[in-house]
Design an enzyme around this catalytic site. Structure first.
Site, PDB file in Angstrom:
ATOM      1  CE1 TYR A  80     -23.841-127.892  83.814  1.00  0.00           C
ATOM      2  CE2 TYR A  80     -21.465-128.122  83.766  1.00  0.00           C
ATOM      3  CZ  TYR A  80     -22.655-128.178  84.454  1.00  0.00           C
ATOM      4  OH  TYR A  80     -22.659-128.516  85.780  1.00  0.00           O
ATOM      5  CD  GLU A 168     -25.679-126.939  86.765  1.00  0.00           C
ATOM      6  OE1 GLU A 168     -25.089-128.021  86.680  1.00  0.00           O
ATOM      7  OE2 GLU A 168     -26.895-126.833  87.031  1.00  0.00           O
TER       8      GLU A 168
END
Length: 190
Positions: A80, A168
Site C-alpha cells: 500500500y 493512493e
C-alpha cells in the site's frame, strides 16, 4: 468501454490476453469489495461481467464505463502506498505498508506498526533517502531502493501538480523481478 456489444472483439483489438480484469469506473474507493472488479478467464466470462456491470449502480454511482486490463500474474507481494495532505501539520504525508494491499484497513487495525508514515516538508520536497528509510522500516529488500525512489518521486510530482488531497496506489504489487506495478489507485483533488 461504454458499450456491452462486441466485447470480445474490443478486447482482441486492444491486444489483451486472458485472463483479464473488468473494472467499473466510478469515483469511489472499495470497488473490489463492492463487486465492481471482476476477473474473467474467457471472452464469454468478460462479456457477461461487462453486461452485468454496465448500467448497474455501485455504492450510489451508476456505472457508465469499464476499464479492461490484463490480470497481473506474477505477484510476490501486495503493498500500500499513498500521499495525503495532513491537515494538522499542513504537509503531505507518505503512508507505506509492505503488508495489506487491499486489506490495508485490517493491517492498520491489527498491525499498526506495519504502516510507516513520513512527512514531506513542502519547501524541501522529497529526500533521496526516503525510499531507503521506508523500505528498511518495513523489512523490505534495499536493492529495491532505486525503483521505489522513482515511484515515490513520480507519485509526489503528480500529487503536487494536481493539488491533490490524496493520491493512493492500492494495491501496489511487487513481482519476482523486483518491479513495482500499480494495480489500482485513486486521487482526491482540492
Amino acid at each position: 468501454i461504454d458499450n456491452p456489444e462486441n466485447i470480445e472483439e474490443t478486447i482482441t483489438n486492444a491486444g489483451l490476453s486472458y485472463p483479464v480484469v473488468v473494472k467499473a469506473q466510478v469515483p469511489i474507493g472499495g470497488r473490489g469489495k463492492a463487486g465492481g472488479i471482476k476477473f474473467a478467464d474467457t471472452p464469454d466470462e468478460a462479456a457477461m461481467h461487462c453486461q452485468n456491470l454496465l448500467g448497474s449502480t455501485l455504492r450510489g454511482y451508476k456505472v457508465h464505463q469499464l476499464l479492461i486490463v490484463e490480470k497481473a500474474q506474477d505477484i510476490c507481494q501486495e503493498l500500500y502506498l499513498s500521499i495525503l495532505m495532513d491537515r494538522v501539520s499542513k504537509c503531505p504525508v507518505i503512508i507505506f505498508s509492505s503488508e495489506g494491499g487491499m486489506e490495508i484497513e485490517e493491517t492498520a487495525k491489527n498491525h499498526p506498526d506495519a504502516i510507516q508514515k513520513v512527512t514531506i516538508q513542502p519547501l524541501m520536497g522529497l529526500h533521496s533517502y526516503t525510499a531507503t528509510y521506508l523500505l528498511s522500516k518495513t523489512g523490505m529488500d534495499l536493492n529495491l531502493q532505486k525503483a521505489f525512489a522513482q515511484l515515490l518521486d513520480q507519485l509526489y510530482r503528480a500529487f503536487c501538480q494536481y493539488d491533490c488531497m490524496l493520491l493512493e496506489i492500492n494495491p501496489l504489487i511487487l513481482d519476482s523481478a523486483g518491479n513495482f506495478t500499480a494495480l489500482d489507485g485513486k486521487g482526491e483533488i482540492d
